[in-house]
Write a protein that holds these residues in place. Structure first.
Motif, PDB file in Angstrom:
ATOM      1  N   SER A  85       0.823  -1.208   0.000  1.00 19.26           N
ATOM      2  CA  SER A  85       0.000   0.000   0.000  1.00 19.26           C
ATOM      3  C   SER A  85       0.860   1.263   0.000  1.00 19.26           C
ATOM      4  O   SER A  85       0.498   2.269  -0.615  1.00 19.26           O
ATOM      5  CB  SER A  85      -0.957  -0.003   1.196  1.00 19.26           C
ATOM      6  N   HIS A 114     -11.371   5.037 -11.083  1.00 22.50           N
ATOM      7  CA  HIS A 114     -10.752   4.422  -9.906  1.00 22.50           C
ATOM      8  C   HIS A 114     -11.696   4.440  -8.708  1.00 22.50           C
ATOM      9  O   HIS A 114     -11.719   3.506  -7.905  1.00 22.50           O
ATOM     10  CB  HIS A 114      -9.454   5.166  -9.565  1.00 22.50           C
ATOM     11  N   PHE A 115     -12.491   5.517  -8.599  1.00 21.07           N
ATOM     12  CA  PHE A 115     -13.354   5.680  -7.429  1.00 21.07           C
ATOM     13  C   PHE A 115     -14.699   4.969  -7.562  1.00 21.07           C
ATOM     14  O   PHE A 115     -15.489   4.999  -6.623  1.00 21.07           O
ATOM     15  CB  PHE A 115     -13.615   7.162  -7.156  1.00 21.07           C
ATOM     16  N   ARG A 118     -14.346   2.393  -4.958  1.00 19.93           N
ATOM     17  CA  ARG A 118     -13.427   2.686  -3.857  1.00 19.93           C
ATOM     18  C   ARG A 118     -13.846   3.967  -3.157  1.00 19.93           C
ATOM     19  O   ARG A 118     -14.373   4.881  -3.770  1.00 19.93           O
ATOM     20  CB  ARG A 118     -11.989   2.830  -4.369  1.00 19.93           C
ATOM     21  N   THR A 119     -13.587   4.012  -1.873  1.00 18.04           N
ATOM     22  CA  THR A 119     -13.840   5.231  -1.115  1.00 18.04           C
ATOM     23  C   THR A 119     -12.618   6.129  -1.105  1.00 18.04           C
ATOM     24  O   THR A 119     -12.732   7.348  -1.152  1.00 18.04           O
ATOM     25  CB  THR A 119     -14.236   4.875   0.333  1.00 18.04           C
ATOM     26  N   PHE A 124      -8.367   1.482   2.759  1.00 15.38           N
ATOM     27  CA  PHE A 124      -9.696   1.762   3.313  1.00 15.38           C
ATOM     28  C   PHE A 124      -9.718   2.990   4.220  1.00 15.38           C
ATOM     29  O   PHE A 124     -10.627   3.164   5.027  1.00 15.38           O
ATOM     30  CB  PHE A 124     -10.194   0.537   4.080  1.00 15.38           C
ATOM     31  N   TRP A 156     -16.049  11.534  -3.495  1.00  8.54           N
ATOM     32  CA  TRP A 156     -14.820  11.544  -2.687  1.00  8.54           C
ATOM     33  C   TRP A 156     -14.475  12.971  -2.257  1.00  8.54           C
ATOM     34  O   TRP A 156     -14.186  13.232  -1.087  1.00  8.54           O
ATOM     35  CB  TRP A 156     -13.695  10.931  -3.526  1.00  8.54           C
TER      36      TRP A 156
END
Length: 758
Positions: A85, A114-115, A118-119, A124, A156
């Motif tokens: 990560s 990408h979002f 995903r948040t 995370f 986001w």
């Protein structure tokens, strides 16, 4: 630079407000990590951090932020939680640092994509990558202007703007704006609160007005959904229905359901009934249901009007020759027939005579027009098949290009939303309205849904039905609404998916896994957890287990207690799935889920061929589940085995996208249905058709057929969007559904012990 006074602070960050060099990244990072004091220092071009303990000084926006994040690890995960990560954070930091304004469109779209699922950019929680991207948006006007039109990017960005560290830093960046515009801020907050009412699980906020439709007046919008009753509704039709319903509902207008029944050779009452059933399932709020066949007399009058005004003629040239002439811009010999002759021939068409059946009515426009749609298109043709509504009353029927604008105008449609396959017909639509003196509705296009490995052609879907490849239009392998709902899709997820796509007219080929991933967000938090094991199991004898079976009361889902409780039977003999048992080593300690008991494997008893026969183990009541790597599903050997038939399905075709030249038969997947005999316990006896559950470590399932203590419950696996595979390479649901980092490579046919292809 001297040390800061007061030893409580780890460092002092000094900065100056210098426009595009404003140190958002360092400031926000310092606010997120306790102990770093912020001091304003005028005339400083770059932020500086003096470390109290060592007097070391770090200069630069990124460097300061990286130091703080590293110094706060591992308690703080601003730089990721592990090496992988952290590398992803560095990857994004590099992209953001080297962003060029001329690449704003591509960059913004990359972030938007990408979002979608995903948040945050990495992992995370917030990382330096999110902080850097936030800074880039605030400091780049061109990028900031793009964000509101990109739903997931905006979700986001809006969320970060609500966090104290970001809000406080933004206020430092533009204090005069924040201090002098309280009224504007209050208005924006009220608008945001109203907007939040529309916010859904994927962050969509209802910005559908960006389709730029004119005339969207409250209470005056009338849209229509015009399905042809030549098959069941598939997910592409659902998109059309949901979009039209959205605008009608949003502007307190009206949605008209109109059956475009102008081709009796393909249409059936069965399809009408099932489309109405599907519309009810989608919970669409329509006030009127009409048929194009209601206007057949009117269409005939309009056709005759065009003939009398010398704007149309009847042509008995063959279909193939007409097509060739249109390509070559050659006029038909019938084009200059007299009005009287055209009216006479049109009567032959209406009567369905032998001669009339050779004719079509064509508009007389311009055979040399640069737009092929205007090269005398056909508006009427003969079809001798009895109509499912009007029977034998009519023999000639209007074509869609002629009937649609007439009926839209007559029925008061204000906004005709159509998929962009009709984009080259907009001018022709307007021509029909103009030549007949009718009001023009506004026409707009949206993109068709296109998924890899999924066919949305009713003609091809009809082939699957006719050839017995599927059991009908409602088969779980079919992309019809009834088929995918039988497979576990929720209406909420479908609507969310459609609206999150927006009303863009840009065609894209998508992975249908995106739809299933959204569906999982609606289902997983709200369904009970049960245990299901395949028939091939291994008995585990626990030397110090309960002398007699005992029953424990456990929640069906410990994160949603309102679902109620289930009974977990514990005993000194339990059953494990064979694959789990074969993976155990003597001396190994594992945890039995739901019971929470750790057991230590003492002996693995094997047959002469090496297969596992049984296992001897001891309970370890003092063991911790934190110390074990394996958490296994199990059932007591004493429970009543309730039979379960697990099913999973693969794609019907083996090629991502069929081309026009492809022969469908060459790409039909021969193995698309997989089954496994399994069993659960009496907890599932209350399941009804349509109920959804999660079988632990196996995945989400929907009950397709209710059983009882002796007859199997048929449970269909609900895809979760996590697997990426080509047709024929899908894992069946019968391996334990533990998270996998690698893409599955094994084909179902290579797992005979797991499932048999049907």
């Amino acid at each position: 630079m001297s040390n800061t006074k007061g030893g409580d602070n780890k460092g002092v960050l000094k900065y100056d407000h210098t426009g595009n060099t404003f140190p958002f990244i360092a400031l926000i990072t310092a606010k997120l990590v306790p102990g770093y004091k912020i001091i304003v220092r005028k005339g400083l071009e770059k932020p500086e951090l003096t470390v109290v303990q060592s007097s070391d000084c770090f200069t630069g926006n990124y460097l300061v932020a990286k130091y703080i994040a590293r110094a706060a690890a591992p308690a703080c995960t601003l730089y990721g939680s592990d090496a992988v990560s952290a590398s992803r954070v560095d990857e994004w930091l590099e992209k953001i640092a080297h962003f060029k304004v001329e690449d704003v469109n591509a960059f913004a779209q990359q972030v938007q994509d990408h979002f979608i699922f995903r948040t945050f950019l990495v992992g995370f929680s917030i990382t330096l990558a999110d902080i850097a991207l936030y800074a880039r948006v605030q400091l780049t006007a061109e990028l900031k202007a793009k964000v509101p039109s990109l739903y997931h990017f905006n979700r986001w960005f809006t969320y970060l703007n609500t966090l104290p560290a970001f809000k406080e830093t933004l206020q430092l960046f533009a204090p005069e704006t924040n201090n002098n515009n309280n009224n504007a801020a209050a208005g924006a907050a009220a608008a945001a609160a109203e907007d939040d009412k529309k916010k859904s699980v994927m962050g969509w906020r209802g910005n559908m007005e960006k389709l730029a439709l004119p005339g969207l007046e409250m209470g005056k919008v009338v849209t229509r959904f015009p399905p042809e009753p030549s098959g069941y509704m598939h997910i592409g039709h659902c998109k059309a229905a949901v979009l039209n319903n959205y605008y009608a509902t949003e502007y307190q207008g009206e949605l008209v359901i109109r059956f475009d029944d102008t081709n009796p050779a393909k249409e059936k009452e069965e399809y009408v009934e099932n489309i109405l059933k599907d519309l009810k399932t989608l919970d669409l709020k329509y006030r009127r249901q009409t048929n194009t066949s209601n206007y057949f007399d009117l269409c005939e009058q309009m056709a005759e009007k065009m003939i009398r005004e010398n704007n149309a003629y009847v042509d008995n040239t063959s279909k193939e020759e007409i097509s060739d002439q249109r390509d070559k811009m050659i006029e038909s010999v019938c084009r200059n027939n007299s009005i009287e002759k055209n009216l006479e021939w049109f009567e032959e068409m209406k009567k369905g005579t032998t001669f009339g059946q050779t004719c079509v009515l064509r508009a007389k426009i311009d055979m040399a027009h640069v737009d092929k749609a205007f090269r005398d298109p056909a508006f009427y043709r003969v079809n001798m098949t009895p109509h499912h509504v009007t029977g034998d009353k009519y023999k000639a029927y209007p074509l869609y290009d002629f009937a649609c604008p007439i009926v839209d105008s007559i029925e008061g449609i204000t906004h005709a939303l159509r998929s962009n396959e009709y984009i080259n017909k907009v001018n022709l639509y307007n021509y029909v309205c103009d030549i007949l003196g009718l009001r023009r509705p506004f026409v707009s296009q949206y993109s068709r849904l296109n998924f890899t490995y999924v066919l949305l052609s009713k003609r091809k879907l009809q082939y699957f039905v006719d050839e017995g490849i599927v059991t009908g239009w409602h088969d779980p392998r079919m992309p019809t609404l009834q088929g995918i709902m039988r497979r576990g899709l929720t209406v909420e997820a479908l609507k969310e998916f459609v609206l999150s796509q927006g009303a863009s007219a840009v065609n894209t080929m998508m992975d249908i896994g995106k739809l299933w991933a959204i569906n999982k967000l609606f289902i997983e938090p709200n369904v009970p957890r049960y245990t299901c094991l395949p028939e091939k199991c291994v008995l585990v004898r626990l030397s110090n287990g309960p002398a007699a079976p005992e029953q424990l009361t456990k929640p069906k889902f410990d994160k949603k207690l309102e679902l109620g409780n289930k009974t977990v039977t514990i005993s000194n003999s339990v059953l494990l799935e064979y694959d789990d048992a074969a993976d155990l080593k003597e001396g190994e300690e594992v945890t039995l889920m739901s019971w929470g008991m750790n057991i230590i494997v003492r002996k693995v008893n094997k047959a002469a061929d090496g297969s596992i026969e049984s296992i001897d183990a001891d309970c370890n009541p003092t063991g911790s589940f934190k110390d074990t790597k394996k958490k296994l599903t199990w059932l007591s050997a004493t429970v009543k085995r309730v039979p379960v038939l697990l099913q999973d399905f693969d794609f019907l075709i083996t090629k991502p996208k069929l081309e026009e030249t492809d022969e469908l038969k060459d790409f039909i997947n021969p193995n698309t249905k997989f089954e496994l005999n399994a069993f659960s316990d009496e907890n599932i006896l209350s399941l009804k058709v349509g109920d959804k559950v999660q079988f632990e470590r196996r995945g989400l399932y929907i009950c397709d057929k209710a059983g009882d203590a002796n007859n199997a419950f048929v449970m269909i696996y609900i895809p979760d969007g996590s697997q990426k595979f080509k047709a024929g390479e899908a894992l069946t649901p019968f391996a334990p559904r533990a998270p996998k980092k690698e893409e599955p490579k094994a084909k179902p046919a290579a797992k005979p012990a797991k499932a048999a292809a049907k």
